[in-house]
Design an enzyme around this catalytic site. Sequence first.
Site, PDB file in Angstrom:
ATOM      1  N   LYS A   1      12.528  -7.083  12.779  1.00  0.00           N
ATOM      2  CA  LYS A   1      12.352  -6.508  11.441  1.00  0.00           C
ATOM      3  C   LYS A   1      13.447  -7.052  10.545  1.00  0.00           C
ATOM      4  O   LYS A   1      14.531  -7.407  11.028  1.00  0.00           O
ATOM      5  CB  LYS A   1      12.466  -4.970  11.503  1.00  0.00           C
ATOM      6  CG  LYS A   1      11.711  -4.262  10.384  1.00  0.00           C
ATOM      7  CD  LYS A   1      10.229  -4.177  10.691  1.00  0.00           C
ATOM      8  CE  LYS A   1       9.437  -3.492   9.620  1.00  0.00           C
ATOM      9  NZ  LYS A   1       8.041  -3.294  10.049  1.00  0.00           N
TER      10      LYS A   1
ATOM     11  N   GLY B   1      -2.108   4.880   0.157  1.00  0.00           N
ATOM     12  CA  GLY B   1      -1.806   3.465  -0.028  1.00  0.00           C
ATOM     13  C   GLY B   1      -2.709   2.618   0.853  1.00  0.00           C
ATOM     14  O   GLY B   1      -3.822   3.026   1.210  1.00  0.00           O
ATOM     15  N   ASN B   2      -2.219   1.449   1.220  1.00  0.00           N
ATOM     16  CA  ASN B   2      -3.035   0.494   1.975  1.00  0.00           C
ATOM     17  C   ASN B   2      -3.624   1.112   3.247  1.00  0.00           C
ATOM     18  O   ASN B   2      -4.834   1.035   3.484  1.00  0.00           O
ATOM     19  CB  ASN B   2      -2.179  -0.738   2.312  1.00  0.00           C
ATOM     20  CG  ASN B   2      -2.887  -1.672   3.262  1.00  0.00           C
ATOM     21  OD1 ASN B   2      -2.656  -1.650   4.466  1.00  0.00           O
ATOM     22  ND2 ASN B   2      -3.797  -2.471   2.755  1.00  0.00           N
TER      23      ASN B   2
ATOM     24  N   GLY C   1      -0.690  10.340   2.074  1.00  0.00           N
ATOM     25  CA  GLY C   1      -0.550   8.972   1.584  1.00  0.00           C
ATOM     26  C   GLY C   1      -1.900   8.458   1.125  1.00  0.00           C
ATOM     27  O   GLY C   1      -2.953   8.827   1.686  1.00  0.00           O
TER      28      GLY C   1
HETATM   29  P1  NAD Z   1       1.821   2.042   0.636  1.00  0.00           P
HETATM   30  O1  NAD Z   1       3.094   1.788  -0.080  1.00  0.00           O
HETATM   31  O2  NAD Z   1       0.622   1.176   0.336  1.00  0.00           O
HETATM   32  O3  NAD Z   1       1.366   3.560   0.416  1.00  0.00           O
HETATM   33  C1  NAD Z   1       2.213   4.637   0.654  1.00  0.00           C
HETATM   34  C2  NAD Z   1       1.536   5.892   0.167  1.00  0.00           C
HETATM   35  O4  NAD Z   1       2.358   7.006   0.492  1.00  0.00           O
HETATM   36  C3  NAD Z   1       1.312   5.932  -1.339  1.00  0.00           C
HETATM   37  O5  NAD Z   1       0.065   6.512  -1.601  1.00  0.00           O
HETATM   38  C4  NAD Z   1       2.424   6.874  -1.820  1.00  0.00           C
HETATM   39  O6  NAD Z   1       2.081   7.555  -3.024  1.00  0.00           O
HETATM   40  C5  NAD Z   1       2.465   7.834  -0.668  1.00  0.00           C
HETATM   41  N1  NAD Z   1       3.697   8.612  -0.609  1.00  0.00           N
HETATM   42  C6  NAD Z   1       4.963   8.210  -0.820  1.00  0.00           C
HETATM   43  N2  NAD Z   1       5.808   9.262  -0.706  1.00  0.00           N
HETATM   44  C7  NAD Z   1       5.031  10.335  -0.420  1.00  0.00           C
HETATM   45  C8  NAD Z   1       5.294  11.708  -0.175  1.00  0.00           C
HETATM   46  N3  NAD Z   1       6.535  12.193  -0.194  1.00  0.00           N
HETATM   47  N4  NAD Z   1       4.247  12.527   0.092  1.00  0.00           N
HETATM   48  C9  NAD Z   1       2.985  12.053   0.120  1.00  0.00           C
HETATM   49  N5  NAD Z   1       2.675  10.766  -0.094  1.00  0.00           N
HETATM   50  C10 NAD Z   1       3.686   9.932  -0.358  1.00  0.00           C
HETATM   51  O7  NAD Z   1       2.194   1.979   2.181  1.00  0.00           O
HETATM   52  P2  NAD Z   1       1.257   1.642   3.413  1.00  0.00           P
HETATM   53  O8  NAD Z   1       1.268   0.170   3.641  1.00  0.00           O
HETATM   54  O9  NAD Z   1      -0.027   2.366   3.280  1.00  0.00           O
HETATM   55  O10 NAD Z   1       2.132   2.260   4.606  1.00  0.00           O
HETATM   56  C11 NAD Z   1       2.127   3.645   4.893  1.00  0.00           C
HETATM   57  C12 NAD Z   1       2.807   3.872   6.231  1.00  0.00           C
HETATM   58  O11 NAD Z   1       2.170   3.106   7.236  1.00  0.00           O
HETATM   59  C13 NAD Z   1       4.300   3.467   6.299  1.00  0.00           C
HETATM   60  O12 NAD Z   1       4.960   4.320   7.204  1.00  0.00           O
HETATM   61  C14 NAD Z   1       4.222   2.049   6.889  1.00  0.00           C
HETATM   62  O13 NAD Z   1       5.456   1.681   7.518  1.00  0.00           O
HETATM   63  C15 NAD Z   1       3.115   2.257   7.889  1.00  0.00           C
HETATM   64  N6  NAD Z   1       2.458   1.013   8.314  1.00  0.00           N
HETATM   65  C16 NAD Z   1       1.855   0.196   7.417  1.00  0.00           C
HETATM   66  C17 NAD Z   1       1.227  -0.952   7.861  1.00  0.00           C
HETATM   67  C18 NAD Z   1       0.496  -1.867   6.922  1.00  0.00           C
HETATM   68  O14 NAD Z   1      -0.102  -2.835   7.400  1.00  0.00           O
HETATM   69  N7  NAD Z   1       0.441  -1.584   5.623  1.00  0.00           N
HETATM   70  C19 NAD Z   1       1.243  -1.284   9.227  1.00  0.00           C
HETATM   71  C20 NAD Z   1       1.849  -0.412  10.123  1.00  0.00           C
HETATM   72  C21 NAD Z   1       2.450   0.741   9.660  1.00  0.00           C
END
Ligand code: NAD
Length: 428
Positions: A107, A221-222, A219
């Site tokens: 990382k 997001g993605n 959440g």
């Molecule tokens: P992202 O930035 O696209 O979305 C994050 C979401 O969380 C957003 O909707 C944001 O508004 C919300 N959020 C932030 N703070 C918050 C809170 N206090 N309460 C409620 N919602 C809140 O991120 P992502 O890529 O969707 O990743 C989300 C999680 O998944 C993270 O822990 C990331 O490490 C993990 N993850 C992501 C991937 C990937 O491929 N994107 C892979 C493995 C793990």
Amino acid sequence: MASTSFNPFVMAQQQFDAVAAKLGLDQATCDLLRNPDREYHFNIPIRMDDGSYKVFRGFRVQHNDARGPCKGGIRFHPQETVDTVRALAMWMTWKTAVVDIPLGGGKGGVVCDPHHLSLREQEAICRGWVRQIARNVGPIQDVPAPDVMTSGQHMLWMLDEYEKITGMKYPGFITGKPLGMGGSLGRTEATGFGVIYTLREALKELNIDIQNTTASFQGFGNVSQYAIKLYMDYGGTAISVSCWDHKEQKSFTYRKKDGLNLNELLEITNRFGEIDRQKAMDLGYEVLPGEAWIEQEVDILVPAALENQINANTVNSIKPSVKLIAEGANGPTTIEADQVIQSKNIWVIPDFLANAGGVTCSYFEQVQCNTNYYWPLDEVLTKLDNIMTKAYHSVSELARSRNLYMRDAAYMIAISRVAEACKMRGWV
Ligand code: NAD
């Protein structure tokens, strides 16, 4: 991010120690695996747009590469700490091992806030990061990817700098690149879809018809957006989702008891995954406090936002109706909360298994880049489904046969595979 009260690396080591004791690992193997193999800490001096100079701090942590080149994202965050990076590097080692892809765990990060940096300044940080570490990363050493606040554009700048330094084309140096520039179809969907492939298998085992289930997500997001999409495509009803509201500086939960309408919600969501509160109210959504996502009378909870969300303070809000938790986020559940979840007999699909779809598709991207031949979307998703399904079943079989908590079973498989690779290489 790490805070004074929550240190993800301490948690990652505690989780490791507990499983290492159950596996009876020898002292040398424990010493090897509870700390990263290598860490690089370095300065990245940048000329800012106003002509001044500023020095940013960068990291790359390589936890273990016994099973293959290290793999893991690069985060840009003002509160980035090396302990967060260490924990995430360690979790990457377990993640690649539990889905049995030939990679290790790494990382990286830079302490910076992209909200206050121009694109030119961000490009300079990306190029500076690669200049400092180019000798220690690469397609057969350590393969970076995007993470918090870094995107395909950042990856392309990093690739370009790496290729300038080496004088050769190495598209497999980094993953998460844009389509047409070495990216893989399916990468955007991969993590969210992977969560639901494992959820689908778990529900089959529990004899629950997905079409009769309801779910609440944290959440938007993605990960969460694609998880909700596939869950609803399979016939499930997502009734609530929470996300951050940057204007109010707090989170809210949006609920429609007869089911969210994903497309209408996506239309009122910004690129940070934040739903416009007023527009949601206009569309008839109930707006509840942020923590309400966990308090819903549903069958399934999907934390897909941040670490440390199901903890000693929140775990008792989980309703007796909840049968399953699928962890989309990294590290959403603390060790104290795990004990309560176990006592409530809730089936858990642990983070490094449930969200491994992203790294699996990144691995596919690397394979496609290294062979310079790109696969169609259905081929990517079929391969992804096969790997996630197989990984889920090996963990659940072990959990059932040995009466283990799912997280412990996943750790046992992952740690045994990595320990075995270290032993076969003659390291310990
Ligand atoms: P992202 O930035 O696209 O979305 C994050 C979401 O969380 C957003 O909707 C944001 O508004 C919300 N959020 C932030 N703070 C918050 C809170 N206090 N309460 C409620 N919602 C809140 O991120 P992502 O890529 O969707 O990743 C989300 C999680 O998944 C993270 O822990 C990331 O490490 C993990 N993850 C992501 C991937 C990937 O491929 N994107 C892979 C493995 C793990």
